[in-house]
Design a protein around this motif. Structure first.
Motif, PDB file in Angstrom:
ATOM      1  N   SER A  83       0.822  -1.204   0.000  1.00 35.79           N
ATOM      2  CA  SER A  83       0.000   0.000   0.000  1.00 35.79           C
ATOM      3  C   SER A  83       0.855   1.251   0.000  1.00 35.79           C
ATOM      4  O   SER A  83       2.078   1.200   0.193  1.00 35.79           O
ATOM      5  CB  SER A  83      -0.927   0.004   1.227  1.00 35.79           C
ATOM      6  OG  SER A  83      -0.158   0.075   2.419  1.00 35.79           O
ATOM      7  N   HIS A 136       2.341   8.350  -6.859  1.00 43.88           N
ATOM      8  CA  HIS A 136       1.754   7.619  -7.987  1.00 43.88           C
ATOM      9  C   HIS A 136       2.681   7.649  -9.198  1.00 43.88           C
ATOM     10  O   HIS A 136       2.779   6.663  -9.939  1.00 43.88           O
ATOM     11  CB  HIS A 136       0.400   8.230  -8.368  1.00 43.88           C
ATOM     12  CG  HIS A 136      -0.717   7.787  -7.488  1.00 43.88           C
ATOM     13  ND1 HIS A 136      -1.912   8.459  -7.407  1.00 43.88           N
ATOM     14  CD2 HIS A 136      -0.830   6.734  -6.651  1.00 43.88           C
ATOM     15  CE1 HIS A 136      -2.715   7.839  -6.565  1.00 43.88           C
ATOM     16  NE2 HIS A 136      -2.081   6.784  -6.092  1.00 43.88           N
ATOM     17  N   LEU A 139       5.191   4.907  -8.825  1.00 45.36           N
ATOM     18  CA  LEU A 139       4.689   3.584  -8.454  1.00 45.36           C
ATOM     19  C   LEU A 139       5.238   2.486  -9.353  1.00 45.36           C
ATOM     20  O   LEU A 139       5.547   1.384  -8.890  1.00 45.36           O
ATOM     21  CB  LEU A 139       3.157   3.580  -8.482  1.00 45.36           C
ATOM     22  CG  LEU A 139       2.473   2.258  -8.123  1.00 45.36           C
ATOM     23  CD1 LEU A 139       2.925   1.765  -6.759  1.00 45.36           C
ATOM     24  CD2 LEU A 139       0.957   2.425  -8.155  1.00 45.36           C
ATOM     25  N   TRP A 143       7.256  -0.707  -7.824  1.00 46.10           N
ATOM     26  CA  TRP A 143       6.862  -2.100  -7.987  1.00 46.10           C
ATOM     27  C   TRP A 143       8.000  -2.928  -8.576  1.00 46.10           C
ATOM     28  O   TRP A 143       8.250  -4.059  -8.132  1.00 46.10           O
ATOM     29  CB  TRP A 143       5.613  -2.224  -8.859  1.00 46.10           C
ATOM     30  CG  TRP A 143       5.410  -3.648  -9.310  1.00 46.10           C
ATOM     31  CD1 TRP A 143       5.550  -4.137 -10.568  1.00 46.10           C
ATOM     32  CD2 TRP A 143       5.105  -4.770  -8.470  1.00 46.10           C
ATOM     33  NE1 TRP A 143       5.343  -5.492 -10.580  1.00 46.10           N
ATOM     34  CE2 TRP A 143       5.066  -5.905  -9.302  1.00 46.10           C
ATOM     35  CE3 TRP A 143       4.868  -4.917  -7.112  1.00 46.10           C
ATOM     36  CZ2 TRP A 143       4.789  -7.179  -8.822  1.00 46.10           C
ATOM     37  CZ3 TRP A 143       4.591  -6.195  -6.614  1.00 46.10           C
ATOM     38  CH2 TRP A 143       4.551  -7.300  -7.463  1.00 46.10           C
ATOM     39  N   ARG A 163      -3.333  -3.296  -9.661  1.00 41.46           N
ATOM     40  CA  ARG A 163      -3.435  -2.042  -8.901  1.00 41.46           C
ATOM     41  C   ARG A 163      -4.902  -1.760  -8.607  1.00 41.46           C
ATOM     42  O   ARG A 163      -5.744  -1.857  -9.495  1.00 41.46           O
ATOM     43  CB  ARG A 163      -2.873  -0.857  -9.695  1.00 41.46           C
ATOM     44  CG  ARG A 163      -1.361  -0.767  -9.679  1.00 41.46           C
ATOM     45  CD  ARG A 163      -0.793  -1.701 -10.690  1.00 41.46           C
ATOM     46  NE  ARG A 163       0.643  -1.471 -10.903  1.00 41.46           N
ATOM     47  CZ  ARG A 163       1.466  -2.397 -11.342  1.00 41.46           C
ATOM     48  NH1 ARG A 163       1.020  -3.611 -11.627  1.00 41.46           N
ATOM     49  NH2 ARG A 163       2.742  -2.132 -11.522  1.00 41.46           N
ATOM     50  N   GLU A 164      -5.171  -1.400  -7.357  1.00 39.27           N
ATOM     51  CA  GLU A 164      -6.535  -1.082  -6.945  1.00 39.27           C
ATOM     52  C   GLU A 164      -6.527   0.260  -6.226  1.00 39.27           C
ATOM     53  O   GLU A 164      -5.590   0.595  -5.506  1.00 39.27           O
ATOM     54  CB  GLU A 164      -7.075  -2.170  -6.022  1.00 39.27           C
ATOM     55  CG  GLU A 164      -8.480  -1.916  -5.547  1.00 39.27           C
ATOM     56  CD  GLU A 164      -8.913  -2.894  -4.472  1.00 39.27           C
ATOM     57  OE1 GLU A 164      -9.917  -2.599  -3.801  1.00 39.27           O
ATOM     58  OE2 GLU A 164      -8.249  -3.933  -4.283  1.00 39.27           O
ATOM     59  N   LEU A 171      -3.433   4.415  -4.854  1.00 41.45           N
ATOM     60  CA  LEU A 171      -3.348   3.059  -5.392  1.00 41.45           C
ATOM     61  C   LEU A 171      -2.567   2.156  -4.446  1.00 41.45           C
ATOM     62  O   LEU A 171      -1.629   2.597  -3.774  1.00 41.45           O
ATOM     63  CB  LEU A 171      -2.657   3.076  -6.760  1.00 41.45           C
ATOM     64  CG  LEU A 171      -3.472   3.645  -7.921  1.00 41.45           C
ATOM     65  CD1 LEU A 171      -2.567   3.895  -9.122  1.00 41.45           C
ATOM     66  CD2 LEU A 171      -4.606   2.716  -8.310  1.00 41.45           C
ATOM     67  N   HIS A 172      -2.973   0.889  -4.394  1.00 40.88           N
ATOM     68  CA  HIS A 172      -2.128  -0.119  -3.776  1.00 40.88           C
ATOM     69  C   HIS A 172      -2.103  -1.345  -4.678  1.00 40.88           C
ATOM     70  O   HIS A 172      -2.863  -1.433  -5.643  1.00 40.88           O
ATOM     71  CB  HIS A 172      -2.564  -0.439  -2.338  1.00 40.88           C
ATOM     72  CG  HIS A 172      -3.950  -1.001  -2.213  1.00 40.88           C
ATOM     73  ND1 HIS A 172      -4.454  -1.470  -1.031  1.00 40.88           N
ATOM     74  CD2 HIS A 172      -4.946  -1.179  -3.109  1.00 40.88           C
ATOM     75  CE1 HIS A 172      -5.682  -1.900  -1.201  1.00 40.88           C
ATOM     76  NE2 HIS A 172      -5.992  -1.737  -2.446  1.00 40.88           N
ATOM     77  N   VAL A 173      -1.209  -2.261  -4.390  1.00 43.15           N
ATOM     78  CA  VAL A 173      -0.955  -3.387  -5.284  1.00 43.15           C
ATOM     79  C   VAL A 173      -1.306  -4.694  -4.580  1.00 43.15           C
ATOM     80  O   VAL A 173      -0.840  -4.954  -3.467  1.00 43.15           O
ATOM     81  CB  VAL A 173       0.530  -3.420  -5.728  1.00 43.15           C
ATOM     82  CG1 VAL A 173       0.787  -4.639  -6.624  1.00 43.15           C
ATOM     83  CG2 VAL A 173       0.899  -2.136  -6.461  1.00 43.15           C
ATOM     84  N   SER A 252     -10.515  -2.861 -10.764  1.00 40.12           N
ATOM     85  CA  SER A 252      -9.641  -2.184 -11.726  1.00 40.12           C
ATOM     86  C   SER A 252     -10.400  -1.666 -12.933  1.00 40.12           C
ATOM     87  O   SER A 252      -9.922  -0.781 -13.634  1.00 40.12           O
ATOM     88  CB  SER A 252      -8.526  -3.132 -12.198  1.00 40.12           C
ATOM     89  OG  SER A 252      -9.010  -4.085 -13.131  1.00 40.12           O
ATOM     90  N   TYR A 307      -0.696   8.579 -11.975  1.00 38.67           N
ATOM     91  CA  TYR A 307      -0.244   7.247 -12.383  1.00 38.67           C
ATOM     92  C   TYR A 307      -0.551   7.019 -13.851  1.00 38.67           C
ATOM     93  O   TYR A 307      -1.707   7.093 -14.272  1.00 38.67           O
ATOM     94  CB  TYR A 307      -0.916   6.168 -11.536  1.00 38.67           C
ATOM     95  CG  TYR A 307      -0.477   4.773 -11.905  1.00 38.67           C
ATOM     96  CD1 TYR A 307       0.824   4.344 -11.644  1.00 38.67           C
ATOM     97  CD2 TYR A 307      -1.352   3.882 -12.521  1.00 38.67           C
ATOM     98  CE1 TYR A 307       1.236   3.067 -11.986  1.00 38.67           C
ATOM     99  CE2 TYR A 307      -0.947   2.603 -12.857  1.00 38.67           C
ATOM    100  CZ  TYR A 307       0.352   2.206 -12.594  1.00 38.67           C
ATOM    101  OH  TYR A 307       0.764   0.943 -12.937  1.00 38.67           O
TER     102      TYR A 307
END
Length: 389
Positions: A83, A136, A139, A143, A163-164, A171-173, A252, A307
């Motif tokens: 996150s 963002h 990001l 990652w 990504r959500e 955003l988090h993954v 998503s 992002y």
């Protein structure tokens, strides 16, 4: 016969069924020849968004099941969430039972009825909007750094990451990580390695990192059997993995900036989203910004809260790695298979691209949506009009 609603229009169920099969915005590539818009957003085109989600679900399954539909027995799977860090205090509204009764930093204890406050800054004036937008922008690099850190622990690790968008608009993954069953590594170690990874922002050079709180990493285990002679059954575990991925993919396909077009959004949430969008469009530069600044930049990051990368990322095959998808499925390959099937099953009197019927239906759906919007607006105006009495 088409089911009609009380207003004389087709019912919502009928319209939804049509939209799920017909592209809402067919694109004319040459006179008389149309193709799909290929949007991934349900609000823009439910049909194309459904294809997008279905393709990724199939790719996700191809890293969990073999060609016969059986779960792969020689791997174990970790579900890891990464996150964003904090950019300012937000309201704590319980989403899980473990959070019930906790006191928010605003001084109150919120309940489930306060869902409209979830993720909103306690003080919108002091919230660090630019920091969130810049995070963002880094990001993608962050990652990659996290994936490299996990592979230093297990060189054979493969992943499927989505990504959500959280309620605080950060955003988090969600990542499903597959490793060989023999690998001497667990979910906690992999998650810790990923979370400790850092990266530098491509424009400012500042160091960015993941948030360190509120996440749990876990292994998705097979069902335990009572007999040593029976191989543990991965069927339920594999189904849970697909369920997790499907849920993330459903999120998503939503608009990355909900709130402004949501009639149920509160003025506070609309203002929060508006400030983030203005910051992304006007206040934060990217590596491709022209001398005129972000307002003149065409990169989509400035319209997506900073992002500009992909929503879904999977590890690709190389000379040394097999990649997430064991049969090497890609969206390009799935689109080509779909097109080949359509060409092989198309009636002889129908040309390439979408049919005339599909295009006319898309235009008709747009007309119905516009008519509904006009009627809804008119009803709202009548409801707000002062009574003659």
């Amino acid at each position: 016969m088409t089911s009609m609603g009380t207003s004389g229009l087709p019912s919502d169920d009928v319209l939804a069924a049509i939209r799920s099969h017909i592209c809402a915005r067919p694109y004319e590539v040459e006179p008389g020849r149309f193709i799909r818009c290929q949007s991934r957003l349900t609000a823009v085109c439910p049909s194309c968004a459904g294809l997008y989600r279905g393709d990724w679900q199939r790719i996700a399954r191809s890293g969990i099941y073999d060609a016969d539909g059986h779960p792969l027995p020689l791997y174990k799977y970790f579900f890891i969430t990464l996150s964003a860090p904090s950019f300012g205090s937000v309201h704590l509204v319980p989403k899980w039972e473990r959070d019930a009764g906790k006191r928010c930093k605003c001084g109150q204890t919120h309940g489930h009825d306060d869902v409209h406050l979830r993720g909103l800054p306690i003080d919108q004036g002091s919230y660090r909007y630019e920091d969130q937008v810049r995070w963002h922008g880094a990001l993608g690099r962050l990652w990659k750094s996290a994936a490299a850190a996990m592979r230093r622990l297990c060189p054979d690790a493969e992943y499927f990451a989505v990504r959500e968008l959280q309620s605080r608009m950060a955003l988090h993954v969600h990542a499903v990580v597959r490793v060989p069953a023999r690998a001497a590594v667990d979910a906690e170690a992999m998650g810790h390695a990923a979370r400790m990874a850092t990266a530098t922002h491509p424009e400012t050079g500042e160091v960015v990192e993941w948030g360190k709180r509120g996440v749990q990493d876990r292994e998705i285990r097979a069902r335990i059997t009572e007999s040593d002679d029976v191989t543990p059954d991965m069927s339920r575990a594999a189904a849970r993995i697909v369920s997790y991925v499907s849920k993330c993919l459903a999120y998503s396909t939503k608009d990355i900036t909900p709130g402004e077009r949501d009639e149920t959004a509160t003025p506070e949430r609309v203002e929060f989203v508006k400030r983030l969008r203005q910051t992304a469009r006007l206040g934060v530069r990217c590596v491709d910004c022209p001398p005129g600044g972000p307002s003149d930049c065409t990169r989509r990051a400035h319209d997506n809260l900073g992002y500009g990368g992909h929503v879904v990322t999977v590890s690709r095959p190389t000379d040394r790695r097999e990649g997430w998808s064991l049969p090497h499925l890609t969206r390009k390959r799935l689109r080509e298979e779909r097109m080949s099937w359509m060409e092989a099953n198309r009636p002889a009197d129908v040309g390439g691209g979408l049919s005339d019927t599909d295009v006319r239906l898309a235009e008709w759906l747009a007309d119905q949506a516009a008519r509904r919007a006009r009627e809804t607006w008119a009803e709202g105006q009548r409801a707000r009009a002062p009574s003659s009495a």
